[in-house]
Design a protein around this motif. Structure first.
Motif, PDB file in Angstrom:
ATOM      1  N   ARG A  34     -15.895  25.982   4.094  1.00  0.00           N
ATOM      2  CA  ARG A  34     -15.710  24.825   3.227  1.00  0.00           C
ATOM      3  C   ARG A  34     -15.961  25.195   1.772  1.00  0.00           C
ATOM      4  O   ARG A  34     -16.772  26.061   1.469  1.00  0.00           O
ATOM      5  CB  ARG A  34     -16.663  23.689   3.658  1.00  0.00           C
ATOM      6  CG  ARG A  34     -16.398  23.179   5.065  1.00  0.00           C
ATOM      7  CD  ARG A  34     -17.264  21.974   5.391  1.00  0.00           C
ATOM      8  NE  ARG A  34     -18.680  22.313   5.491  1.00  0.00           N
ATOM      9  CZ  ARG A  34     -19.291  22.662   6.617  1.00  0.00           C
ATOM     10  NH1 ARG A  34     -18.613  22.745   7.749  1.00  0.00           N
ATOM     11  NH2 ARG A  34     -20.586  22.936   6.622  1.00  0.00           N
ATOM     12  N   TYR A  38     -19.723  21.784  -0.317  1.00  0.00           N
ATOM     13  CA  TYR A  38     -19.811  21.504   1.115  1.00  0.00           C
ATOM     14  C   TYR A  38     -19.945  22.778   1.949  1.00  0.00           C
ATOM     15  O   TYR A  38     -19.877  22.714   3.171  1.00  0.00           O
ATOM     16  CB  TYR A  38     -18.599  20.672   1.547  1.00  0.00           C
ATOM     17  CG  TYR A  38     -18.492  19.426   0.716  1.00  0.00           C
ATOM     18  CD1 TYR A  38     -19.409  18.397   0.880  1.00  0.00           C
ATOM     19  CD2 TYR A  38     -17.545  19.307  -0.296  1.00  0.00           C
ATOM     20  CE1 TYR A  38     -19.363  17.264   0.080  1.00  0.00           C
ATOM     21  CE2 TYR A  38     -17.490  18.177  -1.093  1.00  0.00           C
ATOM     22  CZ  TYR A  38     -18.407  17.162  -0.905  1.00  0.00           C
ATOM     23  OH  TYR A  38     -18.373  16.047  -1.710  1.00  0.00           O
ATOM     24  N   ALA A  43     -24.081  18.771   4.563  1.00  0.00           N
ATOM     25  CA  ALA A  43     -24.279  18.245   3.214  1.00  0.00           C
ATOM     26  C   ALA A  43     -25.089  16.950   3.235  1.00  0.00           C
ATOM     27  O   ALA A  43     -24.962  16.123   4.141  1.00  0.00           O
ATOM     28  CB  ALA A  43     -22.928  17.995   2.544  1.00  0.00           C
ATOM     29  N   ARG A  75     -21.420  16.274  -5.519  1.00  0.00           N
ATOM     30  CA  ARG A  75     -20.579  15.795  -4.434  1.00  0.00           C
ATOM     31  C   ARG A  75     -19.622  14.741  -4.977  1.00  0.00           C
ATOM     32  O   ARG A  75     -19.937  14.010  -5.907  1.00  0.00           O
ATOM     33  CB  ARG A  75     -21.432  15.199  -3.321  1.00  0.00           C
ATOM     34  CG  ARG A  75     -22.319  16.205  -2.611  1.00  0.00           C
ATOM     35  CD  ARG A  75     -22.757  15.667  -1.261  1.00  0.00           C
ATOM     36  NE  ARG A  75     -23.442  14.393  -1.379  1.00  0.00           N
ATOM     37  CZ  ARG A  75     -24.754  14.264  -1.503  1.00  0.00           C
ATOM     38  NH1 ARG A  75     -25.514  15.339  -1.572  1.00  0.00           N
ATOM     39  NH2 ARG A  75     -25.306  13.064  -1.567  1.00  0.00           N
ATOM     40  N   PHE A  79     -17.063  11.712  -0.426  1.00  0.00           N
ATOM     41  CA  PHE A  79     -18.060  12.089   0.579  1.00  0.00           C
ATOM     42  C   PHE A  79     -19.101  10.996   0.724  1.00  0.00           C
ATOM     43  O   PHE A  79     -19.431  10.570   1.841  1.00  0.00           O
ATOM     44  CB  PHE A  79     -18.738  13.413   0.196  1.00  0.00           C
ATOM     45  CG  PHE A  79     -19.885  13.781   1.108  1.00  0.00           C
ATOM     46  CD1 PHE A  79     -19.661  14.500   2.270  1.00  0.00           C
ATOM     47  CD2 PHE A  79     -21.189  13.407   0.800  1.00  0.00           C
ATOM     48  CE1 PHE A  79     -20.714  14.830   3.128  1.00  0.00           C
ATOM     49  CE2 PHE A  79     -22.240  13.728   1.640  1.00  0.00           C
ATOM     50  CZ  PHE A  79     -21.999  14.446   2.808  1.00  0.00           C
ATOM     51  N   THR A 106     -19.396  15.803   6.291  1.00  0.00           N
ATOM     52  CA  THR A 106     -19.291  17.177   5.796  1.00  0.00           C
ATOM     53  C   THR A 106     -18.021  17.839   6.307  1.00  0.00           C
ATOM     54  O   THR A 106     -17.262  18.445   5.538  1.00  0.00           O
ATOM     55  CB  THR A 106     -20.514  18.012   6.230  1.00  0.00           C
ATOM     56  OG1 THR A 106     -21.707  17.413   5.710  1.00  0.00           O
ATOM     57  CG2 THR A 106     -20.421  19.442   5.722  1.00  0.00           C
TER      58      THR A 106
END
Length: 203
Positions: A34, A38, A43, A75, A79, A106
């Motif tokens: 990723r 991430y 995460a 982030r 997310f 994640t």
């Protein structure tokens, strides 16, 4: 982390054939696949949560689940919004479901089918997890829409955004992008650990 780490995680697990164990192991083992931020085991979980997860799910694990000390990129809202959606729809308000919500969010930042990025055998295994751990949310996916598509549709509905050009899915020209089979090689098969998933719940 990678395929060897996946095998080590299952070997260190308290319940190696449990669906949640397989999902958490798959997400953790594919961290390097990723993009930042991430490219961490899971995460959004702090050191205390990761330590508790390791102790309960992988009690015999020899390596740390803590990511390397580095400055993480921020982030994206996507997310955090997805994590909130999942947390709001947990069937049971417990640590295991919270860890799984973080793991699903994640893995959703990956580039493959979600079931692949979670290290599961197929989409059916992911649907089983969703039905049992996020039942109220899973019940909304009445047409078995692909899970990533379904999540983002739910997020848009929460934000009162109209994302579909067609009045219904049945007449949509992009139907195949949202529904239908999701073909691909499971992570377990790549690592030679396919047998570990043979007796998973909901197979």
């Amino acid at each position: 982390m990678g395929q060897q780490d996946y095998l080590e995680l299952l070997g260190a697990a308290h319940r190696p054939n449990a669906a949640v164990t397989l999902a958490l192991a798959g997400v953790i083992a594919q961290a390097a696949c990723r993009l930042p931020p991430y490219d961490v085991p899971i995460a959004g979980l702090d050191a205390i949560a990761l330590s508790a997860l390791r102790k309960r799910i992988f009690p015999n694990l020899l390596f740390s689940l803590m990511p390397d000390q580095r400055t993480e990129a921020a982030r994206c809202d996507e997310f955090d919004d997805l994590l909130e959606l999942l947390l709001d729809h947990r069937t049971v308000d417990d640590d295991e479901s919270r860890w799984l919500a973080h793991a699903v969010a994640t893995a959703s930042m990956g580039t493959n089918h979600l079931w692949q990025d979670m290290g599961l055998a197929d989409r059916g295994a992911l649907s089983w997890l969703m039905t049992h751990h996020f039942s109220a949310l899973a019940m909304r996916n009445t047409g078995d829409m692909k899970w990533k598509k379904f999540f983002y549709r739910q997020l848009c509905e929460r934000a009162s955004l109209f994302i579909c050009r067609s009045p219904s899915c049945g007449v949509c020209t992009d139907y195949a992008q949202c529904f239908g089979p999701e073909e691909g090689v499971p992570f377990a098969a790549q690592s030679g650990a396919a047998a570990a998933q043979a007796s998973r719940p909901g197979a």
